[in-house]
Design an enzyme around this catalytic site. Structure first.
Site, PDB file in Angstrom:
ATOM      1  N   VAL A 154       0.832  -1.205   0.000  1.00 49.95           N
ATOM      2  CA  VAL A 154       0.000   0.000   0.000  1.00 49.95           C
ATOM      3  C   VAL A 154       0.871   1.262   0.000  1.00 49.95           C
ATOM      4  O   VAL A 154       0.666   2.177  -0.799  1.00 49.95           O
ATOM      5  CB  VAL A 154      -0.975   0.011   1.208  1.00 49.95           C
ATOM      6  N   LYS A 164      -6.176  -1.920  10.623  1.00 52.19           N
ATOM      7  CA  LYS A 164      -7.325  -2.326  11.449  1.00 52.19           C
ATOM      8  C   LYS A 164      -6.893  -2.981  12.749  1.00 52.19           C
ATOM      9  O   LYS A 164      -7.601  -2.893  13.750  1.00 52.19           O
ATOM     10  CB  LYS A 164      -8.253  -3.253  10.668  1.00 52.19           C
ATOM     11  N   LYS A 203     -12.043  -5.823  11.798  1.00 54.19           N
ATOM     12  CA  LYS A 203     -12.908  -4.924  11.021  1.00 54.19           C
ATOM     13  C   LYS A 203     -14.314  -4.886  11.614  1.00 54.19           C
ATOM     14  O   LYS A 203     -14.961  -3.836  11.619  1.00 54.19           O
ATOM     15  CB  LYS A 203     -12.920  -5.381   9.559  1.00 54.19           C
ATOM     16  N   ALA A 262       9.220   5.960   5.303  1.00 53.07           N
ATOM     17  CA  ALA A 262      10.009   5.177   6.264  1.00 53.07           C
ATOM     18  C   ALA A 262       9.809   3.689   5.999  1.00 53.07           C
ATOM     19  O   ALA A 262       8.672   3.237   5.835  1.00 53.07           O
ATOM     20  CB  ALA A 262       9.592   5.504   7.693  1.00 53.07           C
TER      21      ALA A 262
END
Ligand code: NDP
Ligand code: HSE
Length: 436
Positions: free
Chosen positions: A17, A106, A206, A46
């Site tokens: 991501v 999450k 979730k 990072a």
């Protein structure tokens, strides 16, 4: 060219991501600035290992292993490391330094949400997490903002892409669980430790987030009942299809009344979904969240539940929102937990069940079994029987598939205990909840 105020954006994590977020931010910076009303300067990414291969080209001067220095110089920190630590510490450091935080994590929210929201509220910063549930699907903002004027009754969600991908391959291609999981991992859907996916823990995280938001109540992870898909066999999936169902891992958050008290319940488990239900048509790594609200009725949110670039879309949406708030000023919106409803355990849940039994093929067996259901106030809706085996053997057996009307989980559990102990039952082959 319009001169915008410049906001310094630090991205923590350059994996599936993070690398996509960095690339899109560099690629579409001007367009995003126009929407946000502020320049969005990527000041660094990072990572743990600067030499690791990345999915996108991040300029070498932006890569660093010094996350803490990056956080201190940022207006907005995007946490895409995952897991609990050091993510939790970095988020707290960012909030305490006054930065807004965006996360897709999450696990950290389900385990430490109240602490993080409290830290954000203390300094008037914002903590956004649209990507934490449903990947690219907008579901957090609709629950928090669009449905803030309604009362949510129930959420039924396919919220884990990896398990949906696996169950879908088992259903449509006849794969076994292990080979489908290997492919989901290769495609970048699975968590670093895929036990989180197949054990149901990722979906439980979730569910805790969705239930907390939907019912204005803090629902902690240990209040979410969790059963993964490791016990689901190819045979069960095939039998389900023959009976007109598909097996899905569902997260179910609902308002329920137990002993006259209104509360909420959250559970994650494999379930039989009728083939004509919209959730049965959710294939591959897609997610879908079905929301039933008092005034709005039924709403369905559908799309890519996992994947680097898809998830990056939700992260960048949060980034634009956070930047707009920097421009407009004012404190962040605090989490709403005003309802503070009791959270009931799985024993209070009410649903339908499919119970598969191997029984002695003898006169009176069906009546004995029907009586055991009746003894525990569980009403039978349908029974089908097929010859199981043992023909020619001393004790021939038959397979009984019993579908119940709605029953309380504790009553069904007591029925299953009686069935297991009954001399006419050779084995309880499976118990699956029927949803939707
Ligand atoms: P990855 O495992 O692909 O990437 C994690 C990144 O974090 C890597 O770049 C890694 O560095 C870096 N990292 C790990 N530890 C540290 C540390 N101590 N300090 C600095 N950097 C560190 O994860 P994803 O990109 O898949 O997931 C990121 C987050 O997004 C997670 O919370 C995940 O649950 C969530 N998410 C993911 C989705 C997906 O489809 N992948 C969908 C929705 C949410 P290095 O590269 O050097 O190893
Ligand atoms: N591993 C997760 C999934 C990523 O498969 O849904 C998205 O949260």
């Amino acid at each position: 060219m319009i001169e915008y105020r410049n906001l310094r954006v630090a991205v923590l994590g350059g994996g599936s991501v993070g690398s996509q977020v960095a690339a899109l931010l560099l690629q579409h910076g001007e367009e995003l600035a126009a929407r946000a009303g502020a320049g969005l300067e990527l000041v660094g990414v990072a990572v743990r290992n600067p030499d690791a291969p990345r999915d996108t080209d991040i300029p070498a001067h932006l890569i660093t292993t010094d996350a803490e220095s990056l956080i201190l110089g940022a207006d907005i920190v995007v946490e895409l490391i995952g897991g609990i630590e050091p993510a939790r510490t970095y988020i707290l450091q960012a909030l305490n330094s006054g930065a807004d935080v965006i996360t897709a994590n999450k696990a950290v929210l389900a385990n430490h949400g109240p602490e993080l929201f409290e830290a954000a509220e203390q300094v008037g910063a914002q903590l956004y997490y649209e990507a934490a549930v449903g990947g690219a699907i907008p579901i957090i903002r609709p629950l928090r903002d669009s449905l803030a004027g309604d009362r949510v009754k129930r959420i039924l969600g396919i919220v884990n892409g990896t398990t949906n991908y696996i169950l879908d391959r088992m259903d449509t291609r006849g794969d076994e669980l292990r080979e489908a999981l290997a492919e989901a991992t290769r495609l970048g859907y699975a968590e670093a430790d895929p036990t989180a996916d197949i054990g149901g823990f990722d979906a439980a995280n979730k569910a805790a987030i969705l239930a907390s938001l939907a019912f204005h109540t803090t629902v902690s992870l240990d209040e979410v009942y969790c059963e993964g898909i490791t016990g689901v066999t190819g045979e069960q999936v095939r039998a389900a299809r023959k009976a007109g169902y598909v097996v899905k891992l569902l997260a179910i958050c609902e308002r329920i009344t137990a002993d006259g008290v209104e509360g909420v319940s959250a559970r994650v488990h494999p379930a039989l979904v009728p083939l004509d239900h919209p959730l049965a048509a959710v294939h591959g790594a897609n997610n879908a969240v079905f929301v039933e609200a008092e005034a709005a009725g039924s709403l369905m949110f559908y799309g890519a539940g996992a994947g680097g670039v898809e998830t990056a879309s939700a992260v960048l949406g949060d980034l634009v929102s956070a930047a707009r708030r920097h421009v407009a000023g004012g404190p962040g919106v605090a989490e709403s937990t005003h309802a503070n409803l009791p959270v009931f355990p799985i024993a209070s849940a009410i649903t339908r069940y499919q119970v598969t039994l191997e029984v002695n093929d003898e006169p009176g067996v069906l009546a004995t079994i029907a009586q055991l259901f009746s003894d525990h106030s569980v009403s039978v809706e349908a029974v089908s029987q097929s010859v199981a085996g043992g023909q020619g053997a001393e004790r021939p057996t038959a397979t009984l598939v019993i579908v119940t009307h709605e029953a309380i989980e504790s009553s069904l559990a007591a029925t299953v205990a009686s069935l297991t102990a009954s001399p006419v039952v050779a084995s309880v082959v499976s118990v699956l909840r029927v949803e939707g």
